[in-house]
Design a protein around this motif. Structure first.
Motif, PDB file in Angstrom:
ATOM      1  N   THR A  45       0.821  -1.234   0.000  1.00 52.22           N
ATOM      2  CA  THR A  45       0.000   0.000   0.000  1.00 52.22           C
ATOM      3  C   THR A  45       0.845   1.270   0.000  1.00 52.22           C
ATOM      4  O   THR A  45       0.290   2.364   0.033  1.00 52.22           O
ATOM      5  CB  THR A  45      -0.911   0.022   1.244  1.00 52.22           C
ATOM      6  N   ASN A  46       2.140   1.118   0.005  1.00 53.47           N
ATOM      7  CA  ASN A  46       3.009   2.298   0.060  1.00 53.47           C
ATOM      8  C   ASN A  46       3.771   2.517  -1.233  1.00 53.47           C
ATOM      9  O   ASN A  46       4.829   3.117  -1.257  1.00 53.47           O
ATOM     10  CB  ASN A  46       4.008   2.171   1.219  1.00 53.47           C
ATOM     11  N   THR A  47       3.248   2.000  -2.323  1.00 53.58           N
ATOM     12  CA  THR A  47       3.926   2.191  -3.601  1.00 53.58           C
ATOM     13  C   THR A  47       3.805   3.645  -4.058  1.00 53.58           C
ATOM     14  O   THR A  47       2.873   4.356  -3.668  1.00 53.58           O
ATOM     15  CB  THR A  47       3.324   1.270  -4.669  1.00 53.58           C
ATOM     16  N   THR A  48       4.731   4.048  -4.905  1.00 53.97           N
ATOM     17  CA  THR A  48       4.738   5.427  -5.405  1.00 53.97           C
ATOM     18  C   THR A  48       3.478   5.732  -6.192  1.00 53.97           C
ATOM     19  O   THR A  48       2.883   6.814  -6.068  1.00 53.97           O
ATOM     20  CB  THR A  48       5.972   5.657  -6.292  1.00 53.97           C
ATOM     21  N   GLU A  49       3.039   4.760  -7.000  1.00 58.51           N
ATOM     22  CA  GLU A  49       1.841   4.978  -7.818  1.00 58.51           C
ATOM     23  C   GLU A  49       0.603   5.167  -6.955  1.00 58.51           C
ATOM     24  O   GLU A  49      -0.234   6.040  -7.218  1.00 58.51           O
ATOM     25  CB  GLU A  49       1.640   3.796  -8.779  1.00 58.51           C
ATOM     26  N   LEU A  50       0.507   4.329  -5.897  1.00 60.51           N
ATOM     27  CA  LEU A  50      -0.669   4.420  -5.028  1.00 60.51           C
ATOM     28  C   LEU A  50      -0.684   5.730  -4.233  1.00 60.51           C
ATOM     29  O   LEU A  50      -1.730   6.366  -4.058  1.00 60.51           O
ATOM     30  CB  LEU A  50      -0.697   3.219  -4.075  1.00 60.51           C
ATOM     31  N   LEU A  51       0.500   6.142  -3.758  1.00 55.06           N
ATOM     32  CA  LEU A  51       0.576   7.410  -3.028  1.00 55.06           C
ATOM     33  C   LEU A  51       0.218   8.587  -3.928  1.00 55.06           C
ATOM     34  O   LEU A  51      -0.475   9.526  -3.516  1.00 55.06           O
ATOM     35  CB  LEU A  51       1.982   7.586  -2.444  1.00 55.06           C
ATOM     36  N   ALA A  52       0.706   8.542  -5.173  1.00 62.34           N
ATOM     37  CA  ALA A  52       0.380   9.606  -6.120  1.00 62.34           C
ATOM     38  C   ALA A  52      -1.110   9.640  -6.402  1.00 62.34           C
ATOM     39  O   ALA A  52      -1.722  10.712  -6.536  1.00 62.34           O
ATOM     40  CB  ALA A  52       1.158   9.408  -7.412  1.00 62.34           C
ATOM     41  N   PHE A  53      -1.721   8.465  -6.465  1.00 67.84           N
ATOM     42  CA  PHE A  53      -3.161   8.381  -6.707  1.00 67.84           C
ATOM     43  C   PHE A  53      -3.938   9.008  -5.546  1.00 67.84           C
ATOM     44  O   PHE A  53      -4.906   9.744  -5.747  1.00 67.84           O
ATOM     45  CB  PHE A  53      -3.552   6.919  -6.898  1.00 67.84           C
ATOM     46  N   HIS A  54      -3.506   8.700  -4.309  1.00 68.31           N
ATOM     47  CA  HIS A  54      -4.163   9.284  -3.135  1.00 68.31           C
ATOM     48  C   HIS A  54      -4.006  10.804  -3.105  1.00 68.31           C
ATOM     49  O   HIS A  54      -4.940  11.533  -2.752  1.00 68.31           O
ATOM     50  CB  HIS A  54      -3.583   8.671  -1.858  1.00 68.31           C
ATOM     51  N   GLN A  55      -2.814  11.298  -3.477  1.00 68.06           N
ATOM     52  CA  GLN A  55      -2.586  12.742  -3.497  1.00 68.06           C
ATOM     53  C   GLN A  55      -3.490  13.416  -4.522  1.00 68.06           C
ATOM     54  O   GLN A  55      -4.006  14.516  -4.299  1.00 68.06           O
ATOM     55  CB  GLN A  55      -1.115  13.034  -3.805  1.00 68.06           C
ATOM     56  N   GLN A  56      -3.667  12.741  -5.653  1.00 72.40           N
ATOM     57  CA  GLN A  56      -4.538  13.292  -6.680  1.00 72.40           C
ATOM     58  C   GLN A  56      -5.981  13.369  -6.199  1.00 72.40           C
ATOM     59  O   GLN A  56      -6.685  14.352  -6.449  1.00 72.40           O
ATOM     60  CB  GLN A  56      -4.447  12.438  -7.942  1.00 72.40           C
ATOM     61  N   ILE A  57      -6.391  12.323  -5.479  1.00 71.70           N
ATOM     62  CA  ILE A  57      -7.760  12.333  -4.928  1.00 71.70           C
ATOM     63  C   ILE A  57      -7.919  13.459  -3.908  1.00 71.70           C
ATOM     64  O   ILE A  57      -8.927  14.171  -3.887  1.00 71.70           O
ATOM     65  CB  ILE A  57      -8.074  10.962  -4.285  1.00 71.70           C
ATOM     66  N   ASP A  58      -6.897  13.640  -3.049  1.00 75.86           N
ATOM     67  CA  ASP A  58      -6.960  14.712  -2.037  1.00 75.86           C
ATOM     68  C   ASP A  58      -7.050  16.089  -2.693  1.00 75.86           C
ATOM     69  O   ASP A  58      -7.800  16.956  -2.239  1.00 75.86           O
ATOM     70  CB  ASP A  58      -5.735  14.639  -1.127  1.00 75.86           C
ATOM     71  N   SER A  59      -6.259  16.295  -3.767  1.00 77.02           N
ATOM     72  CA  SER A  59      -6.281  17.593  -4.451  1.00 77.02           C
ATOM     73  C   SER A  59      -7.632  17.843  -5.103  1.00 77.02           C
ATOM     74  O   SER A  59      -8.152  18.966  -5.083  1.00 77.02           O
ATOM     75  CB  SER A  59      -5.165  17.665  -5.495  1.00 77.02           C
ATOM     76  N   LEU A  60      -8.224  16.802  -5.664  1.00 75.97           N
ATOM     77  CA  LEU A  60      -9.549  16.950  -6.265  1.00 75.97           C
ATOM     78  C   LEU A  60     -10.600  17.266  -5.209  1.00 75.97           C
ATOM     79  O   LEU A  60     -11.529  18.049  -5.452  1.00 75.97           O
ATOM     80  CB  LEU A  60      -9.923  15.669  -7.016  1.00 75.97           C
ATOM     81  N   GLN A  61     -10.449  16.664  -4.033  1.00 71.51           N
ATOM     82  CA  GLN A  61     -11.380  16.958  -2.945  1.00 71.51           C
ATOM     83  C   GLN A  61     -11.261  18.411  -2.494  1.00 71.51           C
ATOM     84  O   GLN A  61     -12.264  19.081  -2.217  1.00 71.51           O
ATOM     85  CB  GLN A  61     -11.121  16.015  -1.770  1.00 71.51           C
TER      86      GLN A  61
END
Length: 301
Positions: A45-61
Motif C-alpha cells: 500500500t506504500n507504492t509510489t503509484e498508489l501514493l500519487a493516486f491518493h494525493q490526486q484524490i486529495d487535491s480533487l477533494q
C-alpha cells in the motif's frame, strides 16, 4: 397427505434439476469453507503509484470544497446585509455597527473608514477589502489624498510636517514649470497643470491680469504667484490679419466667442476693410474691457 403430495411430487426432470442445484450449493460452500479463493499474496500500500493516486484524490477533494464555497464578487461595503456580512465572516456586532452608521445617512469611503466603523480585525479586513468597490469619484478623491499624504513627512511623535518646497528655478512666469508653480503654497498638481495649459492657450502671458482668468485659481493664491513670478519677457505671438482671417480661425482667439465673431465679420463686410485695428471699438456692444487682450492676436493690414 394430499397437501404434502402436491408440494413434493415432481417429475423426473424436475428432480434431476433440484439434485444438481443441491450439488452446486454444496461445492460452493466447500470452497468458501476451505478458503480456496484466498491468496497469501500481500498488496503493497506504500507504492509510489498508489501514493500519487491518493494525493490526486486529495487535491480533487480540495478543489471541490473550494468550488462549494460561496464566491465573493466586488461589492460596495456600505450596502452589506446581515446575510452578506455573515458570509464574509463578520460578527453580528460588527454588522450592527455598520447598519447603525448607515442609518445616519453617512457612507464609508475607504477600507480604513470601514474598519473604524465596524471594528473588524486586520486579518478580516485584508481578506475582504480587495473586493470593496467604491464609486468612481470616491476612488479619484482617495488617490488625490494619497498623493497629498505622500508629500508629507511624519516625525517620530506622529506630528505631520510638510516637506521643504523645491527652490524656484526661474522668476519668469512664462518659463515657470509645474514644479516651480508648486513651490507656492496653495498650488497643487491640478492648479499648476491648469495654469500651464491656459498659458499655452494664450501663447504666453502678456499681462499680469491674465493669470486671474485661470479657472479655479483664487485671487489670494494668484497674488502669491505674481509676487514671486513676473513677465520678464513678452511672449512672441503671431498676429493674424483681421481683414483676411477666416471665421473658424478667429474663433480660436481666447477672448472672442461666437456672437462677437459674427459681429466682427458683419462689420468687416460693411466697411470692406479695416484700416486700423482700433476700428473694432466701433462695433456695437464690443467688449471694450477685452480690447487690449483681443488685439494681442490681431492686426489690420
Amino acid at each position: 397427505m394430499n397437501i404434502f403430495k402436491s408440494h413434493f411430487w415432481y417429475n423426473k426432470s424436475q428432480r434431476n434439476g433440484i439434485f444438481f442445484l443441491v450439488i452446486i450449493i454444496i461445492i460452493l460452500q466447500s470452497l468458501i469453507v476451505f478458503d480456496v479463493f484466498s491468496s497469501d499474496e500481500t498488496i503493497e500500500t506504500n507504492t509510489t503509484e498508489l501514493l500519487a493516486f491518493h494525493q490526486q484524490i486529495d487535491s480533487l477533494q480540495k478543489v471541490e470544497l473550494e468550488n462549494r464555497k460561496p464566491k465573493i464578487y466586488p461589492f460596495n461595503p456600505n450596502y452589506i446585509t446581515d446575510y452578506k456580512g455573515e458570509q464574509l465572516g463578520m460578527s453580528l456586532s460588527e454588522i450592527d455597527r455598520l447598519l447603525t452608521f448607515r442609518k445616519t445617512n453617512k457612507f464609508v469611503n475607504s477600507k480604513r473608514e470601514f474598519q473604524k466603523v465596524t471594528k473588524v480585525s486586520d486579518s478580516l479586513l485584508n481578506k475582504i477589502s480587495p473586493y470593496f468597490k467604491f464609486p468612481g469619484w470616491v476612488v479619484k478623491r482617495n488617490r488625490q489624498l494619497e498623493k497629498q499624504n505622500s508629500k508629507r513627512n511624519v516625525n517620530s511623535s506622529g506630528v505631520e510636517k510638510n516637506l521643504p518646497k523645491e527652490k524656484i528655478r526661474t522668476k519668469d512666469i512664462n518659463q515657470a514649470t509645474i514644479l516651480d508653480l508648486q513651490s507656492i503654497n496653495g498650488i497643487g498638481d491640478k492648479l499648476s497643470e491648469r495654469i500651464i495649459k491656459y498659458r499655452t492657450k494664450l501663447q504666453g502671458f502678456s499681462l499680469d491680469d491674465q493669470l486671474y482668468e485661470v479657472w479655479g485659481l483664487e485671487k489670494p493664491v494668484a497674488d502669491k504667484i505674481l509676487s514671486n513670478f513676473k513677465i520678464l519677457g513678452k511672449p512672441t505671438i503671431k498676429k493674424v490679419n483681421i481683414n483676411t482671417i477666416e471665421f473658424k480661425q478667429l474663433l480660436k482667439n481666447p477672448y472672442i466667442n461666437y456672437s462677437l465673431c459674427v459681429k466682427i465679420f458683419n462689420y468687416r463686410d460693411e466697411v470692406a476693410e479695416l484700416q486700423d485695428i482700433s476700428e473694432l471699438k466701433n462695433i456695437k456692444d464690443f467688449p471694450l474691457d477685452k480690447y487690449d487682450r483681443i488685439i494681442l492676436y490681431l492686426v489690420a493690414e
